[in-house]
Design a protein around this motif. Structure first.
Motif, PDB file in Angstrom:
ATOM      1  N   MET A 109      27.420  52.263  48.750  1.00  0.00           N
ATOM      2  CA  MET A 109      28.863  52.481  48.616  1.00  0.00           C
ATOM      3  C   MET A 109      29.564  51.187  48.221  1.00  0.00           C
ATOM      4  SD  MET A 109      30.073  54.984  51.691  1.00  0.00           S
ATOM      5  CE  MET A 109      29.928  56.759  51.548  1.00  0.00           C
ATOM      6  N   LEU A 110      29.213  50.092  48.913  1.00  0.00           N
ATOM      7  CA  LEU A 110      29.851  48.803  48.642  1.00  0.00           C
ATOM      8  C   LEU A 110      29.431  48.257  47.280  1.00  0.00           C
ATOM      9  CD1 LEU A 110      29.397  47.226  52.176  1.00  0.00           C
ATOM     10  CD2 LEU A 110      31.508  48.154  51.214  1.00  0.00           C
ATOM     11  N   TRP A 111      28.141  48.345  46.978  1.00  0.00           N
ATOM     12  CA  TRP A 111      27.614  47.829  45.720  1.00  0.00           C
ATOM     13  C   TRP A 111      28.192  48.591  44.529  1.00  0.00           C
ATOM     14  CZ3 TRP A 111      22.625  50.605  44.226  1.00  0.00           C
ATOM     15  CH2 TRP A 111      22.305  50.371  42.883  1.00  0.00           C
ATOM     16  N   VAL A 112      28.118  49.925  44.595  1.00  0.00           N
ATOM     17  CA  VAL A 112      28.612  50.742  43.484  1.00  0.00           C
ATOM     18  C   VAL A 112      30.129  50.602  43.360  1.00  0.00           C
ATOM     19  CG1 VAL A 112      28.843  53.090  42.596  1.00  0.00           C
ATOM     20  CG2 VAL A 112      26.705  52.368  43.647  1.00  0.00           C
ATOM     21  N   GLY A 113      30.830  50.691  44.495  1.00  0.00           N
ATOM     22  CA  GLY A 113      32.288  50.582  44.457  1.00  0.00           C
ATOM     23  C   GLY A 113      32.741  49.246  43.897  1.00  0.00           C
ATOM     24  N   GLY A 114      32.146  48.144  44.394  1.00  0.00           N
ATOM     25  CA  GLY A 114      32.512  46.821  43.907  1.00  0.00           C
ATOM     26  C   GLY A 114      32.167  46.633  42.446  1.00  0.00           C
ATOM     27  N   GLY A 115      31.013  47.126  42.021  1.00  0.00           N
ATOM     28  CA  GLY A 115      30.602  47.006  40.621  1.00  0.00           C
ATOM     29  C   GLY A 115      31.519  47.766  39.682  1.00  0.00           C
ATOM     30  N   ILE A 116      31.925  48.965  40.099  1.00  0.00           N
ATOM     31  CA  ILE A 116      32.837  49.761  39.276  1.00  0.00           C
ATOM     32  C   ILE A 116      34.182  49.062  39.135  1.00  0.00           C
ATOM     33  CG2 ILE A 116      34.201  51.896  39.252  1.00  0.00           C
ATOM     34  CD1 ILE A 116      31.711  53.295  40.428  1.00  0.00           C
ATOM     35  N   VAL A 117      34.676  48.502  40.233  1.00  0.00           N
ATOM     36  CA  VAL A 117      35.973  47.804  40.196  1.00  0.00           C
ATOM     37  C   VAL A 117      35.881  46.567  39.299  1.00  0.00           C
ATOM     38  CG1 VAL A 117      37.646  46.499  41.565  1.00  0.00           C
ATOM     39  CG2 VAL A 117      36.776  48.688  42.405  1.00  0.00           C
ATOM     40  N   LEU A 118      34.804  45.787  39.421  1.00  0.00           N
ATOM     41  CA  LEU A 118      34.625  44.610  38.567  1.00  0.00           C
ATOM     42  C   LEU A 118      34.615  44.999  37.092  1.00  0.00           C
ATOM     43  CD1 LEU A 118      31.873  42.527  40.441  1.00  0.00           C
ATOM     44  CD2 LEU A 118      34.257  41.875  40.075  1.00  0.00           C
ATOM     45  N   HIS A 119      33.857  46.044  36.767  1.00  0.00           N
ATOM     46  CA  HIS A 119      33.767  46.490  35.375  1.00  0.00           C
ATOM     47  C   HIS A 119      35.119  47.027  34.893  1.00  0.00           C
ATOM     48  CE1 HIS A 119      31.967  48.035  31.711  1.00  0.00           C
ATOM     49  NE2 HIS A 119      32.551  49.187  31.944  1.00  0.00           N
ATOM     50  N   GLY A 120      35.793  47.791  35.751  1.00  0.00           N
ATOM     51  CA  GLY A 120      37.087  48.352  35.370  1.00  0.00           C
ATOM     52  C   GLY A 120      38.126  47.278  35.107  1.00  0.00           C
ATOM     53  N   LEU A 121      38.164  46.264  35.967  1.00  0.00           N
ATOM     54  CA  LEU A 121      39.112  45.163  35.768  1.00  0.00           C
ATOM     55  C   LEU A 121      38.816  44.424  34.457  1.00  0.00           C
ATOM     56  CD1 LEU A 121      39.342  43.702  39.392  1.00  0.00           C
ATOM     57  CD2 LEU A 121      41.045  45.111  38.199  1.00  0.00           C
ATOM     58  N   HIS A 122      37.536  44.278  34.143  1.00  0.00           N
ATOM     59  CA  HIS A 122      37.149  43.637  32.881  1.00  0.00           C
ATOM     60  C   HIS A 122      37.670  44.461  31.700  1.00  0.00           C
ATOM     61  CE1 HIS A 122      34.666  41.098  30.279  1.00  0.00           C
ATOM     62  NE2 HIS A 122      34.369  42.207  29.611  1.00  0.00           N
ATOM     63  N   GLU A 123      37.530  45.791  31.798  1.00  0.00           N
ATOM     64  CA  GLU A 123      38.003  46.665  30.726  1.00  0.00           C
ATOM     65  C   GLU A 123      39.520  46.567  30.558  1.00  0.00           C
ATOM     66  OE1 GLU A 123      36.297  48.979  28.633  1.00  0.00           O
ATOM     67  OE2 GLU A 123      34.600  47.743  29.250  1.00  0.00           O
ATOM     68  N   LEU A 124      40.227  46.303  31.644  1.00  0.00           N
ATOM     69  CA  LEU A 124      41.691  46.210  31.601  1.00  0.00           C
ATOM     70  C   LEU A 124      42.187  44.819  31.215  1.00  0.00           C
ATOM     71  CD1 LEU A 124      42.638  48.330  34.757  1.00  0.00           C
ATOM     72  CD2 LEU A 124      42.686  49.033  32.357  1.00  0.00           C
ATOM     73  N   GLY A 125      41.263  43.892  30.979  1.00  0.00           N
ATOM     74  CA  GLY A 125      41.659  42.564  30.518  1.00  0.00           C
ATOM     75  C   GLY A 125      41.601  41.472  31.561  1.00  0.00           C
ATOM     76  N   LEU A 126      41.282  41.830  32.818  1.00  0.00           N
ATOM     77  CA  LEU A 126      41.148  40.823  33.871  1.00  0.00           C
ATOM     78  C   LEU A 126      39.673  40.427  33.945  1.00  0.00           C
ATOM     79  CD1 LEU A 126      42.634  39.238  36.070  1.00  0.00           C
ATOM     80  CD2 LEU A 126      42.176  41.125  37.651  1.00  0.00           C
ATOM     81  N   HIS A 127      39.298  39.425  33.160  1.00  0.00           N
ATOM     82  CA  HIS A 127      37.884  39.117  32.948  1.00  0.00           C
ATOM     83  C   HIS A 127      37.277  38.197  34.003  1.00  0.00           C
ATOM     84  CE1 HIS A 127      38.334  41.063  29.119  1.00  0.00           C
ATOM     85  NE2 HIS A 127      39.222  40.176  28.689  1.00  0.00           N
ATOM     86  N   ALA A 128      38.096  37.389  34.672  1.00  0.00           N
ATOM     87  CA  ALA A 128      37.571  36.333  35.544  1.00  0.00           C
ATOM     88  C   ALA A 128      36.592  36.837  36.612  1.00  0.00           C
ATOM     89  CB  ALA A 128      38.723  35.570  36.188  1.00  0.00           C
TER      90      ALA A 128
END
Length: 322
Positions: free
Chosen positions: A239-258
């Motif tokens: 849950m933590l791994w998948v949830g965190g990974g999805i959020v990281l990828h989603g933020l990257h897609e929205l332009g927050l790359h850091a």
């Protein structure tokens, strides 16, 4: 006439080639979408056995069957049409939905971590007195289907995101998403059924005349508590791994790359330092960072949901009393 027949046969061969190409497109899309959704599938398979653990053995398979039916309904009747409509009308919303779903998974995982550490439990558990077993069973089925809805939404959103890059055909997308939904449901709940009935198989084998069968049966019975504990741990981590990974990828897609760049930077650094083990070590590094991100985000959401909002609700009640 022969010319007309030849033309007809030529048309049929063209249609056949187009159909074969479409089937091939579906197969490629299903394979890639299923691979991308693998993390959520692990989560789903690890979490579901907890909903039947401790209940009467005669109710295990019927409960799993009801949850599986609810899962198929979630995917095919609600999420599939919604996903296709969304991809047609508002494709940019898929990223935001993925982030919301990832945040929910992080929240659920953080709650489980806090419960394991002695924090407040949410909802009735098998450790509590059960006054109405039938009602309790229905509540657990409903809870499992609600959790499945979130996980299935993530699976379908991930699958749609992958399928959309493979084909522009509406029907290819629809067939691919339906195939992903059906295949994943069969795999997850088939695996869950095998897991929860392993102790019954073990007990049956201990009653056989064969010494080797008895030994295998005893091993299965000893392994079950360990397996269920491990699944509970894997489910929480997933849950933590998948949830965190999805959020990281989603933020990257929205332009927050850091955040994503930092995680991938750590992954590449570990890969360069580990030689032959680069692939495994790099994957584990990114998964661990994703889990830590999920845990931090989940803890923040838990704090807001159970402390800030509850505090605000209590203040509101006091104001009404005065």
């Amino acid at each position: 006439m022969p010319g007309g027949l030849v033309a007809l046969l030529d048309d049929i061969s063209v249609i056949a080639r187009v159909a074969a190409a479409s089937i091939d497109d579906v197969g490629v899309a299903v394979g890639k979408a299923g691979t991308k959704a693998a993390g959520v599938v692990i989560d789903d398979a690890a979490v579901t056995p907890s909903y039947v653990t401790g209940l009467h053995p005669s109710r295990e398979l019927p409960i799993i069957a009801k949850i599986a039916q609810g899962s198929l309904k979630n995917k095919l009747l609600f999420l599939l049409p919604g996903a296709l409509l969304l991809s047609w009308l508002l494709p940019q919303a898929i990223t935001y939905i993925l982030i919301l779903g990832g945040s929910y998974l992080a929240f659920e995982g953080a709650e489980k971590v806090l419960e394991k550490l002695g924090g407040e439990k949410h909802g009735k558990t098998l450790e509590d007195a059960i006054d109405d077993p039938a009602k309790f069973e229905q509540e657990r089925i409903a809870g499992a289907i609600r959790t499945d809805l979130i996980l299935s939404a993530e699976i379908m959103a991930i699958a749609l995101n992958e399928v959309a890059t493979q084909t522009d055909s509406f029907w290819t997308r629809a067939i691919a998403l339906a195939a992903v939904g059906i295949a994943i449901t069969a795999i997850v709940y088939g695996a869950v059924a095998l897991i929860v009935k392993m102790d019954d198989v073990g007990l049956h084998m201990t009653e056989r005349a064969s010494t080797s069968a008895q030994a295998i049966g005893r091993a299965l019975l000893k392994a079950m508590p360990i397996l269920l504990t491990a699944l509970s741990l894997v489910g929480t981590i997933a849950m933590l791994w998948v949830g965190g990974g999805i959020v990281l990828h989603g933020l990257h897609e929205l332009g927050l790359h850091a955040p994503s760049d930092l995680a991938h930077g750590a992954q590449h650094a570990v890969e360069e330092a580990t030689g032959a083990f680069a692939g495994v070590a790099g994957w584990f590094t990114y998964a661990a960072i994703s889990a830590l991100v999920g845990l931090a985000l989940g803890m923040l959401i838990v704090f807001v949901m159970h402390k800030v909002l509850r505090m605000g609700h209590g203040v509101g009640k006091e104001a009404e009393a005065h």
